[in-house]
Scaffold this motif. Structure first.
Motif, PDB file in Angstrom:
ATOM      1  N   UNK A   6       3.091  -2.376  -1.479  1.00 19.72           N
ATOM      2  CA  UNK A   6       2.191  -3.394  -0.945  1.00 19.72           C
ATOM      3  C   UNK A   6       1.830  -4.389  -2.039  1.00 19.72           C
ATOM      4  N   UNK A   7       2.068  -5.668  -1.801  1.00 17.88           N
ATOM      5  CA  UNK A   7       1.632  -6.705  -2.732  1.00 17.88           C
ATOM      6  C   UNK A   7       0.225  -7.147  -2.337  1.00 17.88           C
ATOM      7  N   UNK A   8      -0.535  -7.622  -3.313  1.00 17.49           N
ATOM      8  CA  UNK A   8      -1.882  -8.119  -3.036  1.00 17.49           C
ATOM      9  C   UNK A   8      -2.814  -7.038  -2.534  1.00 17.49           C
ATOM     10  N   UNK A   9      -2.897  -5.936  -3.258  1.00 17.88           N
ATOM     11  CA  UNK A   9      -3.621  -4.753  -2.784  1.00 17.88           C
ATOM     12  C   UNK A   9      -5.051  -4.615  -3.275  1.00 17.88           C
ATOM     13  N   UNK A  10      -5.559  -5.549  -4.039  1.00 17.80           N
ATOM     14  CA  UNK A  10      -6.877  -5.355  -4.647  1.00 17.80           C
ATOM     15  C   UNK A  10      -8.044  -5.610  -3.699  1.00 17.80           C
ATOM     16  N   UNK A  11      -7.791  -6.325  -2.594  1.00 15.69           N
ATOM     17  CA  UNK A  11      -8.881  -6.610  -1.660  1.00 15.69           C
ATOM     18  C   UNK A  11      -8.319  -6.969  -0.295  1.00 15.69           C
ATOM     19  N   UNK A  12      -9.199  -7.124   0.661  1.00 13.98           N
ATOM     20  CA  UNK A  12      -8.817  -7.574   1.989  1.00 13.98           C
ATOM     21  C   UNK A  12      -7.813  -6.684   2.689  1.00 13.98           C
ATOM     22  N   UNK A  13      -6.856  -7.320   3.361  1.00 11.25           N
ATOM     23  CA  UNK A  13      -5.864  -6.576   4.136  1.00 11.25           C
ATOM     24  C   UNK A  13      -5.004  -5.663   3.267  1.00 11.25           C
ATOM     25  N   UNK A  14      -4.632  -6.125   2.086  1.00 13.88           N
ATOM     26  CA  UNK A  14      -3.814  -5.301   1.200  1.00 13.88           C
ATOM     27  C   UNK A  14      -4.511  -4.010   0.831  1.00 13.88           C
ATOM     28  N   UNK A  15      -5.794  -4.083   0.522  1.00 10.81           N
ATOM     29  CA  UNK A  15      -6.581  -2.890   0.198  1.00 10.81           C
ATOM     30  C   UNK A  15      -6.661  -1.966   1.404  1.00 10.81           C
ATOM     31  N   UNK A  16      -6.878  -2.520   2.575  1.00  3.99           N
ATOM     32  CA  UNK A  16      -6.964  -1.686   3.778  1.00  3.99           C
ATOM     33  C   UNK A  16      -5.624  -1.040   4.116  1.00  3.99           C
ATOM     34  N   UNK A  17      -4.528  -1.786   3.946  1.00  2.00           N
ATOM     35  CA  UNK A  17      -3.210  -1.182   4.134  1.00  2.00           C
ATOM     36  C   UNK A  17      -3.037  -0.001   3.173  1.00  2.00           C
ATOM     37  N   UNK A  18      -3.384  -0.189   1.912  1.00  2.00           N
ATOM     38  CA  UNK A  18      -3.264   0.876   0.920  1.00  2.00           C
ATOM     39  C   UNK A  18      -4.103   2.083   1.329  1.00  2.00           C
ATOM     40  N   UNK A  19      -5.315   1.848   1.771  1.00  2.00           N
ATOM     41  CA  UNK A  19      -6.210   2.932   2.189  1.00  2.00           C
ATOM     42  C   UNK A  19      -5.605   3.704   3.372  1.00  2.00           C
ATOM     43  N   UNK A  20      -5.148   2.977   4.374  1.00  2.00           N
ATOM     44  CA  UNK A  20      -4.611   3.626   5.575  1.00  2.00           C
ATOM     45  C   UNK A  20      -3.348   4.443   5.276  1.00  2.00           C
ATOM     46  N   UNK A  21      -2.431   3.864   4.523  1.00  3.03           N
ATOM     47  CA  UNK A  21      -1.200   4.588   4.209  1.00  3.03           C
ATOM     48  C   UNK A  21      -1.465   5.769   3.282  1.00  3.03           C
ATOM     49  N   UNK A  22      -2.385   5.620   2.362  1.00  3.31           N
ATOM     50  CA  UNK A  22      -2.763   6.719   1.478  1.00  3.31           C
ATOM     51  C   UNK A  22      -3.315   7.895   2.288  1.00  3.31           C
ATOM     52  N   UNK A  23      -4.223   7.605   3.194  1.00  6.75           N
ATOM     53  CA  UNK A  23      -4.823   8.658   4.019  1.00  6.75           C
ATOM     54  C   UNK A  23      -3.811   9.276   4.990  1.00  6.75           C
ATOM     55  N   UNK A  24      -2.767   8.545   5.317  1.00  2.72           N
ATOM     56  CA  UNK A  24      -1.722   9.070   6.206  1.00  2.72           C
ATOM     57  C   UNK A  24      -0.695   9.909   5.448  1.00  2.72           C
ATOM     58  N   UNK A  25      -0.866  10.024   4.120  1.00  2.00           N
ATOM     59  CA  UNK A  25       0.019  10.868   3.327  1.00  2.00           C
ATOM     60  C   UNK A  25       1.225  10.172   2.721  1.00  2.00           C
ATOM     61  N   UNK A  26       1.262   8.859   2.789  1.00  2.00           N
ATOM     62  CA  UNK A  26       2.369   8.113   2.196  1.00  2.00           C
ATOM     63  C   UNK A  26       2.165   7.980   0.687  1.00  2.00           C
ATOM     64  N   UNK A  27       3.251   7.816  -0.019  1.00  2.65           N
ATOM     65  CA  UNK A  27       3.182   7.401  -1.421  1.00  2.65           C
ATOM     66  C   UNK A  27       2.951   5.896  -1.381  1.00  2.65           C
ATOM     67  N   UNK A  28       1.915   5.430  -2.053  1.00  2.00           N
ATOM     68  CA  UNK A  28       1.563   4.015  -2.025  1.00  2.00           C
ATOM     69  C   UNK A  28       1.771   3.396  -3.399  1.00  2.00           C
ATOM     70  N   UNK A  29       2.643   2.413  -3.463  1.00  2.00           N
ATOM     71  CA  UNK A  29       2.820   1.613  -4.670  1.00  2.00           C
ATOM     72  C   UNK A  29       2.087   0.306  -4.393  1.00  2.00           C
ATOM     73  N   UNK A  30       0.942   0.157  -5.023  1.00  2.00           N
ATOM     74  CA  UNK A  30       0.083  -1.004  -4.783  1.00  2.00           C
ATOM     75  C   UNK A  30       0.177  -1.956  -5.974  1.00  2.00           C
ATOM     76  N   UNK A  31       0.252  -3.240  -5.689  1.00  2.00           N
ATOM     77  CA  UNK A  31       0.325  -4.223  -6.764  1.00  2.00           C
ATOM     78  C   UNK A  31      -0.801  -5.236  -6.636  1.00  2.00           C
ATOM     79  N   UNK A  32      -1.236  -5.719  -7.792  1.00  2.00           N
ATOM     80  CA  UNK A  32      -2.233  -6.791  -7.840  1.00  2.00           C
ATOM     81  C   UNK A  32      -2.150  -7.436  -9.222  1.00  2.00           C
ATOM     82  N   UNK A  33      -2.730  -8.613  -9.343  1.00  2.23           N
ATOM     83  CA  UNK A  33      -2.648  -9.342 -10.614  1.00  2.23           C
ATOM     84  C   UNK A  33      -3.440  -8.667 -11.725  1.00  2.23           C
TER      85      UNK A  33
END
Length: 81
Positions: A6-33
């Motif tokens: 996920x690009x742009x993971x520090x806030x907003x939709x990117x952060x929520x995507x990271x949260x949801x996939x993390x809780x679903x058991x996915x490996x999350x590679x999150x990126x931010x500046x």
């Protein structure tokens, strides 16, 4: 375990995507500046955070080299200017 990048993971939709996939058991590679300022992202379980500015090809090249052997099942291009 599936992997999401996920690009742009520090806030907003990117952060929520990271949260949801993390809780679903996915490996999350999150990126931010600036991962040092992404407190909410750092508090999520199982999140792998990397520095990436999608407007800087040099950063893309560095991250691509780090992750070259990592299979990615889902790419969420969320970063925007």
């Amino acid at each position: 375990m599936p992997t999401v990048f996920i690009t742009g993971s520090s806030k907003g939709l990117g952060l929520e995507f990271a949260r949801q996939y993390s809780h679903a058991g996915w490996r999350v590679i999150a990126t931010c500046r600036n991962p040092g300022c992404a407190d909410k992202l750092a508090g999520l379980p199982g999140i792998e955070t990397h520095v990436l500015d999608v407007t800087d090809y040099g950063w893309m090249k560095v991250l691509a080299a780090k992750l070259q052997d990592t299979p990615i099942d889902l790419l969420l291009c969320n970063a925007g200017v």
